[in-house]
Write a protein that holds these residues in place. Sequence first.
Motif, PDB file in Angstrom:
ATOM      1  N   LEU A 139      26.083  79.757  57.275  1.00  0.00           N
ATOM      2  CA  LEU A 139      25.813  81.132  56.833  1.00  0.00           C
ATOM      3  C   LEU A 139      27.080  81.798  56.324  1.00  0.00           C
ATOM      4  CD1 LEU A 139      23.519  82.427  59.706  1.00  0.00           C
ATOM      5  CD2 LEU A 139      22.834  82.014  57.351  1.00  0.00           C
ATOM      6  N   VAL A 140      28.163  81.649  57.099  1.00  0.00           N
ATOM      7  CA  VAL A 140      29.411  82.317  56.757  1.00  0.00           C
ATOM      8  C   VAL A 140      29.942  81.821  55.410  1.00  0.00           C
ATOM      9  CG1 VAL A 140      31.840  82.541  57.420  1.00  0.00           C
ATOM     10  CG2 VAL A 140      30.059  82.866  59.119  1.00  0.00           C
ATOM     11  N   ALA A 173      21.410  81.715  67.641  1.00  0.00           N
ATOM     12  CA  ALA A 173      22.609  80.892  67.463  1.00  0.00           C
ATOM     13  C   ALA A 173      23.827  81.592  68.063  1.00  0.00           C
ATOM     14  CB  ALA A 173      22.831  80.585  65.991  1.00  0.00           C
ATOM     15  N   ASP A 191      38.743  77.829  58.837  1.00  0.00           N
ATOM     16  CA  ASP A 191      39.249  79.036  59.490  1.00  0.00           C
ATOM     17  C   ASP A 191      38.228  79.602  60.474  1.00  0.00           C
ATOM     18  OD1 ASP A 191      41.492  78.718  58.027  1.00  0.00           O
ATOM     19  OD2 ASP A 191      41.090  80.329  56.599  1.00  0.00           O
ATOM     20  N   PHE A 192      36.965  79.630  60.040  1.00  0.00           N
ATOM     21  CA  PHE A 192      35.913  80.189  60.902  1.00  0.00           C
ATOM     22  C   PHE A 192      35.770  79.364  62.180  1.00  0.00           C
ATOM     23  CE2 PHE A 192      31.441  80.256  62.276  1.00  0.00           C
ATOM     24  CZ  PHE A 192      31.330  81.600  62.617  1.00  0.00           C
ATOM     25  N   GLU A 232      22.538  71.668  71.203  1.00  0.00           N
ATOM     26  CA  GLU A 232      22.179  73.050  70.906  1.00  0.00           C
ATOM     27  C   GLU A 232      23.365  73.883  70.403  1.00  0.00           C
ATOM     28  OE1 GLU A 232      19.281  75.857  73.615  1.00  0.00           O
ATOM     29  OE2 GLU A 232      21.192  75.225  74.424  1.00  0.00           O
ATOM     30  N   THR A 233      24.487  73.783  71.126  1.00  0.00           N
ATOM     31  CA  THR A 233      25.652  74.583  70.758  1.00  0.00           C
ATOM     32  C   THR A 233      26.243  74.121  69.428  1.00  0.00           C
ATOM     33  OG1 THR A 233      26.100  74.835  73.109  1.00  0.00           O
ATOM     34  CG2 THR A 233      27.829  75.515  71.622  1.00  0.00           C
ATOM     35  N   GLU A 290      38.908  79.721  64.540  1.00  0.00           N
ATOM     36  CA  GLU A 290      38.967  81.010  65.237  1.00  0.00           C
ATOM     37  C   GLU A 290      37.849  81.124  66.275  1.00  0.00           C
ATOM     38  OE1 GLU A 290      41.271  82.988  65.365  1.00  0.00           O
ATOM     39  OE2 GLU A 290      40.500  84.902  66.077  1.00  0.00           O
ATOM     40  N   THR A 291      36.643  80.682  65.894  1.00  0.00           N
ATOM     41  CA  THR A 291      35.516  80.762  66.826  1.00  0.00           C
ATOM     42  C   THR A 291      35.792  79.921  68.084  1.00  0.00           C
ATOM     43  OG1 THR A 291      34.020  81.086  64.985  1.00  0.00           O
ATOM     44  CG2 THR A 291      33.018  80.471  67.053  1.00  0.00           C
ATOM     45  N   SER A 299      24.040  75.302  66.656  1.00  0.00           N
ATOM     46  CA  SER A 299      24.183  76.743  66.443  1.00  0.00           C
ATOM     47  C   SER A 299      25.458  77.044  65.665  1.00  0.00           C
ATOM     48  CB  SER A 299      24.232  77.497  67.771  1.00  0.00           C
ATOM     49  OG  SER A 299      22.986  77.428  68.396  1.00  0.00           O
ATOM     50  N   LEU A 300      26.522  76.392  66.080  1.00  0.00           N
ATOM     51  CA  LEU A 300      27.812  76.588  65.424  1.00  0.00           C
ATOM     52  C   LEU A 300      27.731  76.126  63.967  1.00  0.00           C
ATOM     53  CD1 LEU A 300      30.403  77.725  66.538  1.00  0.00           C
ATOM     54  CD2 LEU A 300      31.184  75.426  67.015  1.00  0.00           C
ATOM     55  N   THR A 352      23.630  81.333  71.801  1.00  0.00           N
ATOM     56  CA  THR A 352      23.916  79.978  72.279  1.00  0.00           C
ATOM     57  C   THR A 352      25.418  79.724  72.337  1.00  0.00           C
ATOM     58  OG1 THR A 352      21.877  79.259  71.260  1.00  0.00           O
ATOM     59  CG2 THR A 352      23.405  77.546  71.896  1.00  0.00           C
ATOM     60  N   VAL A 353      26.112  80.130  71.272  1.00  0.00           N
ATOM     61  CA  VAL A 353      27.560  79.923  71.231  1.00  0.00           C
ATOM     62  C   VAL A 353      28.251  80.734  72.329  1.00  0.00           C
ATOM     63  CG1 VAL A 353      29.635  80.331  69.839  1.00  0.00           C
ATOM     64  CG2 VAL A 353      27.628  79.317  68.787  1.00  0.00           C
ATOM     65  N   LYS A 388      27.806  82.791  52.341  1.00  0.00           N
ATOM     66  CA  LYS A 388      27.867  84.222  52.033  1.00  0.00           C
ATOM     67  C   LYS A 388      29.026  84.475  51.067  1.00  0.00           C
ATOM     68  CE  LYS A 388      29.206  88.209  54.468  1.00  0.00           C
ATOM     69  NZ  LYS A 388      30.434  88.480  54.755  1.00  0.00           N
ATOM     70  N   TYR A 442      33.910  88.747  66.310  1.00  0.00           N
ATOM     71  CA  TYR A 442      34.377  87.905  65.199  1.00  0.00           C
ATOM     72  C   TYR A 442      33.210  87.263  64.447  1.00  0.00           C
ATOM     73  CZ  TYR A 442      36.630  84.213  62.580  1.00  0.00           C
ATOM     74  OH  TYR A 442      37.015  83.384  61.558  1.00  0.00           O
ATOM     75  N   TYR A 460      25.010  76.038  62.130  1.00  0.00           N
ATOM     76  CA  TYR A 460      24.167  76.999  61.422  1.00  0.00           C
ATOM     77  C   TYR A 460      24.973  78.241  61.039  1.00  0.00           C
ATOM     78  CZ  TYR A 460      20.292  80.283  60.656  1.00  0.00           C
ATOM     79  OH  TYR A 460      19.433  81.208  60.130  1.00  0.00           O
ATOM     80  N   LEU A 461      25.748  78.761  61.984  1.00  0.00           N
ATOM     81  CA  LEU A 461      26.552  79.956  61.712  1.00  0.00           C
ATOM     82  C   LEU A 461      27.607  79.675  60.648  1.00  0.00           C
ATOM     83  CD1 LEU A 461      27.063  81.305  65.353  1.00  0.00           C
ATOM     84  CD2 LEU A 461      25.597  82.286  63.593  1.00  0.00           C
ATOM     85  N   LEU A 510      34.746  87.309  70.686  1.00  0.00           N
ATOM     86  CA  LEU A 510      33.975  86.229  70.071  1.00  0.00           C
ATOM     87  C   LEU A 510      32.753  86.779  69.336  1.00  0.00           C
ATOM     88  CD1 LEU A 510      33.379  83.176  69.721  1.00  0.00           C
ATOM     89  CD2 LEU A 510      32.196  83.257  71.906  1.00  0.00           C
ATOM     90  N   GLU A 518       8.460  76.281  62.753  1.00  0.00           N
ATOM     91  CA  GLU A 518       9.864  76.348  63.130  1.00  0.00           C
ATOM     92  C   GLU A 518      10.056  77.557  64.033  1.00  0.00           C
ATOM     93  OE1 GLU A 518      12.162  74.154  62.579  1.00  0.00           O
ATOM     94  OE2 GLU A 518      11.685  73.293  60.669  1.00  0.00           O
TER      95      GLU A 518
END
Lengths: 210, 75
Positions: free
Chosen positions: A120-121, B54, A66-67, A109-110, A70-71, A113-114, B57-58, A124, B7, A116-117, B4, A196
């Motif tokens: 996290l989501v 992050a 879902d995340f 990179e993108t 939607e993203t 990042s996606l 970047t997105v 959580k 969200y 990584y997010l 974005l 890092e």
Amino acid sequence: MRSVEVTGKTVEDAISNALEQLGVGRDDVEIEVLEEPNKGFLGLIGHKDARVKVTEKENPAKICFDFLKETCRLMGINVEIEYSQDADGYLKFNINADNPGLLIGRRGETLDSLQYLTNLVVNKKVKDKCKIILDTEGYREKREKTLINLANRLSEKVKKYKRNVVLEPMAPHERRIIHTALQMDPQVKTYSEGEEPHRKVVIAFKNNNR
Amino acid sequence: MKDLVEYIAKSLVDNPEAVEVTQIEGEKSLILELKVASEDMGKVIGKQGRIAKAIRTVVKAAAAREGRKVVVEIL
């Protein structure tokens, strides 16, 4: 977390009503019986319906799905997401986009990042830690090959000139690919230096004749 | 672009109601100011700004498609 309280003539009836309301299967929920049904005296007096509480289970794959969906929609990218569970308990998602370059970004990179997010989501919301890997159009595999090639090429250079080579900063999983690729080489050793997110791999010459 | 950021931020924090994104339009760039509850600051910034990076970047990738420059500020 969605949850409903539903009544029915029997416990089974109540559960199936609840599943219909939530629109999910039996494996996706936790069921708690609040009240057993009571037929009452001759089915007339004191009649009571069964009452159950049905709660949708947190499904890590669904949260990620879902995340991501939607993203990507909000990013303006049309995607199709496939989910496959990996053997090591990783949740792997393959994203097919009409514009994969945009989703990958410079050196991934993108995509990183996606990823990584998303990690996290989901972590959580879910109690058991899980790890998510995102891929698109076989990018990870391609990148792994590129890195192994790079490692081999640079190690030849190190042996030839007997000098250390420092690579550019890389993410942990990419550094691991380099380390693993050169692990068996008796003439060089690898280690990482720096903090890092600027940690980099060093390929060093190993002098065996000393 | 605003949606974005909103969200992603809402998905990361404990108090999604407190998430607020303000959009400031420039000629070529767009500034998005992200506000979250003070106890959620760490959730959108992260260790050494890793989460903030992050998110940026997105958003940058999404903005590149439109050929715009987007700045995400966390207040």
